[in-house]
Structure formats: C-alpha cells, structure tokens
Design a protein around this motif. Structure first.
Motif, PDB file in Angstrom:
ATOM      1  N   GLU A 118      -4.056 -25.205 -18.128  1.00 42.76           N
ATOM      2  CA  GLU A 118      -2.673 -25.275 -18.615  1.00 42.76           C
ATOM      3  C   GLU A 118      -2.182 -23.903 -19.056  1.00 42.76           C
ATOM      4  N   ARG A 119      -3.011 -23.174 -19.777  1.00 41.28           N
ATOM      5  CA  ARG A 119      -2.642 -21.824 -20.232  1.00 41.28           C
ATOM      6  C   ARG A 119      -2.533 -20.877 -19.040  1.00 41.28           C
ATOM      7  N   ALA A 120      -3.436 -21.018 -18.065  1.00 40.09           N
ATOM      8  CA  ALA A 120      -3.364 -20.189 -16.862  1.00 40.09           C
ATOM      9  C   ALA A 120      -2.060 -20.464 -16.119  1.00 40.09           C
ATOM     10  N   ASP A 121      -1.674 -21.724 -16.046  1.00 38.99           N
ATOM     11  CA  ASP A 121      -0.421 -22.066 -15.364  1.00 38.99           C
ATOM     12  C   ASP A 121       0.788 -21.386 -16.014  1.00 38.99           C
ATOM     13  N   GLU A 122       0.746 -21.216 -17.335  1.00 38.88           N
ATOM     14  CA  GLU A 122       1.841 -20.547 -18.036  1.00 38.88           C
ATOM     15  C   GLU A 122       1.979 -19.087 -17.603  1.00 38.88           C
ATOM     16  N   LEU A 123       0.868 -18.469 -17.208  1.00 39.44           N
ATOM     17  CA  LEU A 123       0.867 -17.063 -16.811  1.00 39.44           C
ATOM     18  C   LEU A 123       0.788 -16.873 -15.293  1.00 39.44           C
ATOM     19  N   MET A 124       0.822 -17.981 -14.536  1.00 36.10           N
ATOM     20  CA  MET A 124       0.586 -17.912 -13.098  1.00 36.10           C
ATOM     21  C   MET A 124       1.599 -17.028 -12.373  1.00 36.10           C
ATOM     22  N   GLU A 125       2.869 -17.123 -12.698  1.00 31.76           N
ATOM     23  CA  GLU A 125       3.879 -16.312 -12.005  1.00 31.76           C
ATOM     24  C   GLU A 125       3.593 -14.819 -12.182  1.00 31.76           C
ATOM     25  N   ALA A 126       3.278 -14.420 -13.397  1.00 31.59           N
ATOM     26  CA  ALA A 126       2.969 -13.006 -13.660  1.00 31.59           C
ATOM     27  C   ALA A 126       1.660 -12.611 -12.971  1.00 31.59           C
ATOM     28  N   HIS A 127       0.678 -13.499 -12.978  1.00 33.01           N
ATOM     29  CA  HIS A 127      -0.596 -13.217 -12.307  1.00 33.01           C
ATOM     30  C   HIS A 127      -0.381 -13.028 -10.811  1.00 33.01           C
ATOM     31  N   LEU A 128       0.421 -13.901 -10.193  1.00 29.33           N
ATOM     32  CA  LEU A 128       0.656 -13.796  -8.745  1.00 29.33           C
ATOM     33  C   LEU A 128       1.422 -12.529  -8.393  1.00 29.33           C
ATOM     34  N   ALA A 129       2.317 -12.087  -9.258  1.00 31.93           N
ATOM     35  CA  ALA A 129       3.004 -10.805  -9.034  1.00 31.93           C
ATOM     36  C   ALA A 129       1.982  -9.665  -9.083  1.00 31.93           C
ATOM     37  N   TRP A 130       1.021  -9.749 -10.012  1.00 33.46           N
ATOM     38  CA  TRP A 130      -0.052  -8.757 -10.103  1.00 33.46           C
ATOM     39  C   TRP A 130      -0.910  -8.782  -8.834  1.00 33.46           C
ATOM     40  N   VAL A 131      -1.232  -9.990  -8.345  1.00 30.65           N
ATOM     41  CA  VAL A 131      -2.006 -10.117  -7.102  1.00 30.65           C
ATOM     42  C   VAL A 131      -1.236  -9.488  -5.941  1.00 30.65           C
ATOM     43  N   ASP A 132       0.055  -9.784  -5.840  1.00 27.60           N
ATOM     44  CA  ASP A 132       0.881  -9.198  -4.766  1.00 27.60           C
ATOM     45  C   ASP A 132       0.841  -7.679  -4.817  1.00 27.60           C
ATOM     46  N   ALA A 133       0.872  -7.117  -6.016  1.00 27.75           N
ATOM     47  CA  ALA A 133       0.806  -5.658  -6.157  1.00 27.75           C
ATOM     48  C   ALA A 133      -0.535  -5.125  -5.652  1.00 27.75           C
ATOM     49  N   GLY A 134      -1.605  -5.879  -5.853  1.00 28.31           N
ATOM     50  CA  GLY A 134      -2.913  -5.481  -5.336  1.00 28.31           C
ATOM     51  C   GLY A 134      -2.950  -5.464  -3.815  1.00 28.31           C
ATOM     52  N   TYR A 135      -2.281  -6.440  -3.191  1.00 27.75           N
ATOM     53  CA  TYR A 135      -2.182  -6.439  -1.728  1.00 27.75           C
ATOM     54  C   TYR A 135      -1.337  -5.262  -1.247  1.00 27.75           C
ATOM     55  N   THR A 136      -0.223  -5.022  -1.905  1.00 25.87           N
ATOM     56  CA  THR A 136       0.651  -3.913  -1.529  1.00 25.87           C
ATOM     57  C   THR A 136      -0.079  -2.578  -1.633  1.00 25.87           C
ATOM     58  N   ALA A 137      -0.921  -2.447  -2.637  1.00 24.09           N
ATOM     59  CA  ALA A 137      -1.680  -1.204  -2.830  1.00 24.09           C
ATOM     60  C   ALA A 137      -2.841  -1.074  -1.843  1.00 24.09           C
ATOM     61  N   GLY A 138      -3.113  -2.129  -1.072  1.00 26.40           N
ATOM     62  CA  GLY A 138      -4.208  -2.089  -0.111  1.00 26.40           C
ATOM     63  C   GLY A 138      -5.577  -2.311  -0.726  1.00 26.40           C
ATOM     64  N   VAL A 139      -5.623  -2.824  -1.950  1.00 33.44           N
ATOM     65  CA  VAL A 139      -6.889  -3.046  -2.636  1.00 33.44           C
ATOM     66  C   VAL A 139      -7.413  -4.460  -2.397  1.00 33.44           C
ATOM     67  N   PHE A 140      -6.542  -5.455  -2.393  1.00 33.06           N
ATOM     68  CA  PHE A 140      -6.953  -6.839  -2.199  1.00 33.06           C
ATOM     69  C   PHE A 140      -6.828  -7.209  -0.726  1.00 33.06           C
ATOM     70  N   ILE A 141      -7.846  -7.921  -0.210  1.00 33.85           N
ATOM     71  CA  ILE A 141      -7.798  -8.347   1.191  1.00 33.85           C
ATOM     72  C   ILE A 141      -7.882  -9.861   1.349  1.00 33.85           C
ATOM     73  N   ALA A 142      -8.234 -10.588   0.303  1.00 33.40           N
ATOM     74  CA  ALA A 142      -8.255 -12.051   0.327  1.00 33.40           C
ATOM     75  C   ALA A 142      -8.291 -12.542  -1.115  1.00 33.40           C
ATOM     76  N   SER A 143      -7.695 -13.712  -1.345  1.00 33.96           N
ATOM     77  CA  SER A 143      -7.718 -14.271  -2.693  1.00 33.96           C
ATOM     78  C   SER A 143      -7.404 -15.757  -2.634  1.00 33.96           C
ATOM     79  N   GLY A 144      -7.760 -16.458  -3.703  1.00 38.62           N
ATOM     80  CA  GLY A 144      -7.430 -17.870  -3.794  1.00 38.62           C
ATOM     81  C   GLY A 144      -8.117 -18.544  -4.961  1.00 38.62           C
ATOM     82  N   ARG A 145      -7.735 -19.797  -5.165  1.00 34.99           N
ATOM     83  CA  ARG A 145      -8.310 -20.608  -6.245  1.00 34.99           C
ATOM     84  C   ARG A 145      -9.712 -21.060  -5.876  1.00 34.99           C
TER      85      ARG A 145
END
Length: 99
Positions: free
Chosen positions: A13-40
């Motif tokens: 429940e607490r993670a869900d409250e921060l999910m939008e901000a977390h996903l924006a952070w994940v997107d930034a990791g993809y944009t930076a070329g650091v992340f290549i796969a992710s998921g629950r």
C-alpha cells in the motif's frame, strides 16, 4: 551488469503511494541507458531491475535516489555479475571474464 532486487519494507500500500514517482525514476534510468529490463516480482513483494554499468558505487547512488528508497518503503540487494553469455539482442552488453 547488475541485478537490483528491491523488497518492500513498508508494505504494498505504501509502495503504491510512491509508484508514480518510482516509475518516473525508472524511466529516467532507461533514458540514461542504465536500465535494460525491469518489473514486479511475483508474488508482489518488490521488483527487479537489470542495470548496466562498470561502477558499483554509481549503481548504489542511483538506487539511493529511488523515491522508494527515499520514502523508506524498500531495500535494495545489488548483485554484480559478468554477463559472458547473452541472447543476440543483448550482445552489446556481453562482457569478458575478469581473469
């Protein structure tokens, strides 16, 4: 290459409250070329990110900026490995052993 395994410490429940901000952070990791796969993870007690980089300290700094980390709802386990074999699509990330 790094496996970033995050485990919820503050509940889904607490993670869900921060999910939008977390996903924006994940997107930034993809944009930076650091992340290549992710998921629950299944069951949903956290997630996994595959990241590329040569510097563990930099990966640790990146995970410290995750809104989940800042919000105190997850802990990261960072595992570094040498990806000596990959499917062809991941060929650019293949590494040589450190002998």
């Amino acid at each position: 290459m790094f496996v970033l395994e995050l485990t919820y410490t503050g509940g889904v429940e607490r993670a869900d409250e921060l999910m939008e901000a977390h996903l924006a952070w994940v997107d930034a990791g993809y944009t930076a070329g650091v992340f290549i796969a992710s998921g629950r993870k299944n069951p949903r007690d956290g997630g996994v990110i595959l990241a590329v980089g040569d510097d563990r300290a930099e990966i640790e700094r990146i995970t410290a900026d995750d809104p989940f980390t800042i919000g105190g709802v997850c802990e990261y386990r960072i595992t570094e490995f040498i990806a000596t074999r990959t499917v062809p699509a991941l060929g650019p990330y293949r590494q040589r052993p450190l002998s």
